[in-house]
Write an enzyme that holds these catalytic residues in place. Structure first.
Site, PDB file in Angstrom:
ATOM      1  N   SER A 112      24.675 -39.463 -24.988  1.00 32.77           N
ATOM      2  CA  SER A 112      24.469 -40.029 -23.599  1.00 32.77           C
ATOM      3  C   SER A 112      25.319 -39.469 -22.554  1.00 32.77           C
ATOM      4  CB  SER A 112      25.115 -41.457 -23.885  1.00 32.77           C
ATOM      5  OG  SER A 112      25.166 -42.367 -22.451  1.00 32.77           O
ATOM      6  N   TYR A 167      32.103 -48.144 -25.131  1.00 35.67           N
ATOM      7  CA  TYR A 167      31.062 -47.565 -25.414  1.00 35.67           C
ATOM      8  C   TYR A 167      30.973 -46.002 -24.977  1.00 35.67           C
ATOM      9  CZ  TYR A 167      26.296 -45.929 -24.508  1.00 35.67           C
ATOM     10  OH  TYR A 167      24.924 -45.118 -24.739  1.00 35.67           O
TER      11      TYR A 167
END
Length: 253
Positions: free
Chosen positions: A141, A154
């Site tokens: 990501s 996260y």
């Protein structure tokens, strides 16, 4: 015989789109995930639409024993895996660290980091034993290098994926196994619905005013990266919508 790809988290979103993209290219496809009914439905669709060879393996990547057993139990036709796509992952919660849920933390760490490690180890050992040049794709990501407010755990898990991708690339170099990290920005899948524990209205707000990427966009990048000539190694690809510069800046209508 066509090459074989194993895709984790294939029950929706990027994983499902990736399974469709590889099937369309003539690959034999192993689709995995926790929702067995969705996998069986996807298998039927891939066979009907593309005439693909499809194997279903329903298990939870967070369980090391289940990962190992699932790989050991693969039918002979699917036993030699050419490509592993580590797609299974999630974000859970969006709060300051002191307000975060430890259950959410554990779900993210167990899936995004430990689950990736478990399945990678099992599949890489098969690739090495077979002497074949394999390819591992890790779904990272933009959060893997940029931490945003409330993203704490996260972002930490995706930083781990970024580091593990680099480590795998070094460790598997001698075996001819390529390792590619795909690092998307905003992609509209079930991602935000899961993050907000089913709150669809809040999830929709994440993409309001801009056109996000789709699972198909990411799948196309994965297939491209894994179908290059043997001497070409795509280390990483960062994709964002045109309206998004990075984890911090975007423009909305």
């Amino acid at each position: 015989m066509s090459k074989t790809v194993l895709i984790t988290g294939a029950t929706s979103g990027i994983g499902e789109a990736t399974a469709r993209a590889f099937a369309a290219e003539g690959f034999a496809v192993i689709i995995t995930g926790r929702r067995a009914e969705r996998l069986q439905q996807l298998k039927a669709e891939l066979k009907e639409q593309y005439g693909a060879e499809v194997c279903v393996a329903s298990f939870d990547v967070r369980d090391e024993a289940m990962c190992n057993a699932a790989i050991e139990a693969l039918p002979e036709r699917f036993a030699d895996i050419d490509i592993l796509v580590n797609n299974a992952g999630l974000a859970a919660g969006l709060e300051h660290l002191n307000e975060g849920s430890t259950a959410d933390w554990n779900a993210m760490i167990d899936t995004n980091v430990k689950g990736l490690l478990y399945i990678s180890r099992a599949v890489a050992n098969r690739m090495i034993a077979s002497g074949k040049r394999g390819h591992i794709v890790n779904l990272g990501s933009t959060a893997g290098t940029q931490v945003y407010e409330n993203g704490n755990v996260y972002c930490a898990t995706k930083h781990a994926v970024h580091a593990l991708s680099q480590g795998m690339r070094i460790d598997f170099l001698r075996h001819g196994i390529r390792v590619t990290e795909i690092r998307p920005g905003m992609v509209e899948t079930e991602f935000s619905v899961v993050r907000f524990h089913g709150d669809k209205n809040r999830a929709d707000g994440v993409y309001k005013g801009l056109k996000p990427l789709t699972g198909d966009d990411i799948a196309e990048a994965i297939v491209w990266a894994t179908t290059q000539p043997d001497h070409v190694h795509i280390n990483e690809i960062v994709l964002t919508p045109t309206a998004q510069a990075d984890s911090f800046y975007s423009v909305r209508e």
